[in-house]
Design a protein around this motif. Structure first.
Motif, mmCIF file in Angstrom:
data_model
loop_
_atom_site.group_PDB
_atom_site.id
_atom_site.type_symbol
_atom_site.label_atom_id
_atom_site.label_comp_id
_atom_site.label_asym_id
_atom_site.label_seq_id
_atom_site.Cartn_x
_atom_site.Cartn_y
_atom_site.Cartn_z
ATOM 1 N N MET A 66 -4.595 -6.611 -2.401
ATOM 2 C CA MET A 66 -3.671 -7.124 -3.394
ATOM 3 C C MET A 66 -2.226 -7.493 -3.115
ATOM 4 N N GLN A 67 -1.774 -8.757 -3.001
ATOM 5 C CA GLN A 67 -0.334 -9.121 -2.519
ATOM 6 C C GLN A 67 0.182 -8.708 -4.095
ATOM 7 N N LEU A 68 0.875 -7.840 -3.545
ATOM 8 C CA LEU A 68 1.888 -7.631 -5.442
ATOM 9 C C LEU A 68 3.156 -8.287 -4.506
ATOM 10 N N ASP A 69 4.210 -8.429 -6.203
ATOM 11 C CA ASP A 69 5.122 -8.631 -6.302
ATOM 12 C C ASP A 69 6.552 -6.828 -6.482
ATOM 13 N N LYS A 70 7.403 -7.524 -6.193
ATOM 14 C CA LYS A 70 8.516 -6.405 -6.181
ATOM 15 C C LYS A 70 8.288 -5.445 -7.534
ATOM 16 N N SER B 248 4.980 -4.740 -8.403
ATOM 17 C CA SER B 248 4.111 -3.810 -8.268
ATOM 18 C C SER B 248 3.686 -5.161 -8.892
ATOM 19 N N ASN B 249 3.211 -6.402 -9.631
ATOM 20 C CA ASN B 249 2.292 -7.011 -10.183
ATOM 21 C C ASN B 249 1.668 -7.586 -9.360
ATOM 22 N N THR B 250 -0.035 -7.884 -9.441
ATOM 23 C CA THR B 250 -0.888 -8.579 -9.050
ATOM 24 C C THR B 250 -0.740 -9.990 -8.712
ATOM 25 N N LEU B 251 -0.064 -10.610 -7.210
ATOM 26 C CA LEU B 251 -0.039 -11.429 -7.425
ATOM 27 C C LEU B 251 -1.434 -12.352 -6.715
ATOM 28 N N GLN B 252 -2.310 -12.067 -5.846
ATOM 29 C CA GLN B 252 -3.431 -12.315 -5.679
ATOM 30 C C GLN B 252 -4.352 -10.900 -4.985
ATOM 31 N N ARG B 253 -5.666 -11.351 -5.622
ATOM 32 C CA ARG B 253 -6.417 -9.851 -5.316
ATOM 33 C C ARG B 253 -7.904 -10.277 -4.879
ATOM 34 N N PHE B 254 -8.477 -10.052 -3.576
ATOM 35 C CA PHE B 254 -9.500 -10.374 -3.382
ATOM 36 C C PHE B 254 -10.443 -9.221 -2.443
ATOM 37 N N ILE B 255 -11.681 -9.080 -2.321
ATOM 38 C CA ILE B 255 -13.339 -8.206 -1.789
ATOM 39 C C ILE B 255 -12.578 -7.904 -0.183
ATOM 40 N N ILE B 256 -12.529 -7.011 0.575
ATOM 41 C CA ILE B 256 -12.552 -6.785 1.948
ATOM 42 C C ILE B 256 -14.448 -5.866 2.461
ATOM 43 N N LYS B 257 -15.243 -6.949 2.780
ATOM 44 C CA LYS B 257 -16.341 -5.968 2.958
ATOM 45 C C LYS B 257 -16.219 -5.211 4.071
ATOM 46 N N ASN B 258 -16.183 -3.959 3.613
ATOM 47 C CA ASN B 258 -16.600 -2.511 4.622
ATOM 48 C C ASN B 258 -16.287 -3.326 6.017
ATOM 49 N N PRO B 259 -15.459 -2.629 6.735
ATOM 50 C CA PRO B 259 -15.338 -2.357 7.784
ATOM 51 C C PRO B 259 -15.233 -1.249 8.419
ATOM 52 N N LEU B 260 -16.251 -0.599 8.380
ATOM 53 C CA LEU B 260 -16.783 0.551 8.366
ATOM 54 C C LEU B 260 -18.066 0.535 8.714
ATOM 55 N N VAL B 261 -18.648 -1.019 8.180
ATOM 56 C CA VAL B 261 -20.332 -0.970 8.327
ATOM 57 C C VAL B 261 -20.422 -2.173 9.434
ATOM 58 N N LYS B 262 -21.233 -1.880 9.866
ATOM 59 C CA LYS B 262 -21.266 -3.163 10.940
ATOM 60 C C LYS B 262 -23.010 -3.706 10.941
ATOM 61 N N ASN B 263 -23.509 -5.233 10.632
ATOM 62 C CA ASN B 263 -24.502 -5.708 10.960
ATOM 63 C C ASN B 263 -24.835 -6.245 12.158
ATOM 64 N N ILE B 264 -25.591 -5.746 12.890
ATOM 65 C CA ILE B 264 -25.832 -6.695 14.268
ATOM 66 C C ILE B 264 -27.521 -7.342 14.861
ATOM 67 N N GLU B 265 -27.048 -8.597 14.548
ATOM 68 C CA GLU B 265 -28.727 -9.122 14.668
ATOM 69 C C GLU B 265 -28.778 -9.411 16.694
ATOM 70 N N TYR C 260 4.443 -6.668 -1.213
ATOM 71 C CA TYR C 260 3.607 -5.840 -0.399
ATOM 72 C C TYR C 260 2.550 -6.209 -0.381
ATOM 73 N N ILE C 261 1.423 -5.529 0.794
ATOM 74 C CA ILE C 261 0.038 -5.563 0.501
ATOM 75 C C ILE C 261 -0.758 -4.229 0.725
ATOM 76 N N ALA C 262 -1.107 -4.830 -1.184
ATOM 77 C CA ALA C 262 -1.993 -3.224 -0.626
ATOM 78 C C ALA C 262 -3.589 -2.641 -0.546
ATOM 79 N N ILE C 263 -3.741 -2.149 -0.004
ATOM 80 C CA ILE C 263 -5.503 -2.213 -0.130
ATOM 81 C C ILE C 263 -5.929 -0.553 -0.698
ATOM 82 N N LYS D 151 0.061 0.952 1.449
ATOM 83 C CA LYS D 151 0.777 -0.161 1.359
ATOM 84 C C LYS D 151 1.850 -0.537 2.189
ATOM 85 N N THR D 152 1.883 -1.809 2.532
ATOM 86 C CA THR D 152 2.402 -2.525 3.373
ATOM 87 C C THR D 152 3.992 -2.727 2.737
ATOM 88 N N ASN D 153 5.202 -2.940 3.155
ATOM 89 C CA ASN D 153 5.971 -3.345 2.904
ATOM 90 C C ASN D 153 5.484 -4.858 3.546
#
Length: 137
Positions: free
Chosen positions: A60-64, A66-83, A115-118, A133-135
């Motif tokens: 989420m992108q947050l304003d000062k 902590s209101n959400t400006l944008q929200r999106f999903i990140i696929k699980n980075p601890l799971v890799k699909n190999i072909e 802020y960018i919050a994950i 939460k990254t400033n």
């Protein structure tokens, strides 16, 4: 006066964020911030994943305030699909669960973002406490 204001608004920024994620001993996850790069530019329109599953992350992108400006999903980075191709020359898929991984985000930076919050993806509407939460300054 109007041309100056429109030129300020028309200088979009892209932010690149790099993180390290790992499983902790109690089977939770921790995220560490590595670095960020902010540069001029505009991202092309991409398809945004709206539906997540347990294990995915929410960014989420947050304003000062902590209101959400944008929200999106990140696929699980601890799971890799190999072909790969097996002995009979046919394609196979294999899912690998990792204990740690690095992942990168590339975002169109909103003008009011502070802020960018994950967080962990949750099926409930209100997000849980963020993993990180990254400033942004």
């Amino acid at each position: 006066m109007a041309t100056q204001e429109s030129s300020i608004e028309s200088s979009p920024k892209i932010i690149f964020l790099n993180y390290n994620i790992k499983k902790t001993a109690d089977n939770k996850r921790s995220i560490k911030f590595i670095n960020k790069i902010v540069t001029d530019g505009k991202l092309k329109k991409t398809d945004v994943l709206e539906d997540g599953i347990i294990g995915d992350l929410v960014c989420m992108q947050l304003d000062k305030n902590s209101n959400t400006l944008q929200r999106f999903i990140i696929k699980n980075p601890l799971v890799k699909n190999i072909e790969y191709i097996d002995e009979s020359n046919s394609f196979q898929n294999k899912k690998i669960d990792l204990d740690s991984a690095q992942f990168s985000l590339r975002l169109q930076l909103r003008p009011n973002t502070k802020y960018i919050a994950i967080s962990n993806f949750s099926t409930s509407e209100n997000p849980k406490k963020p993993l990180i939460k990254t400033n942004i300054n």
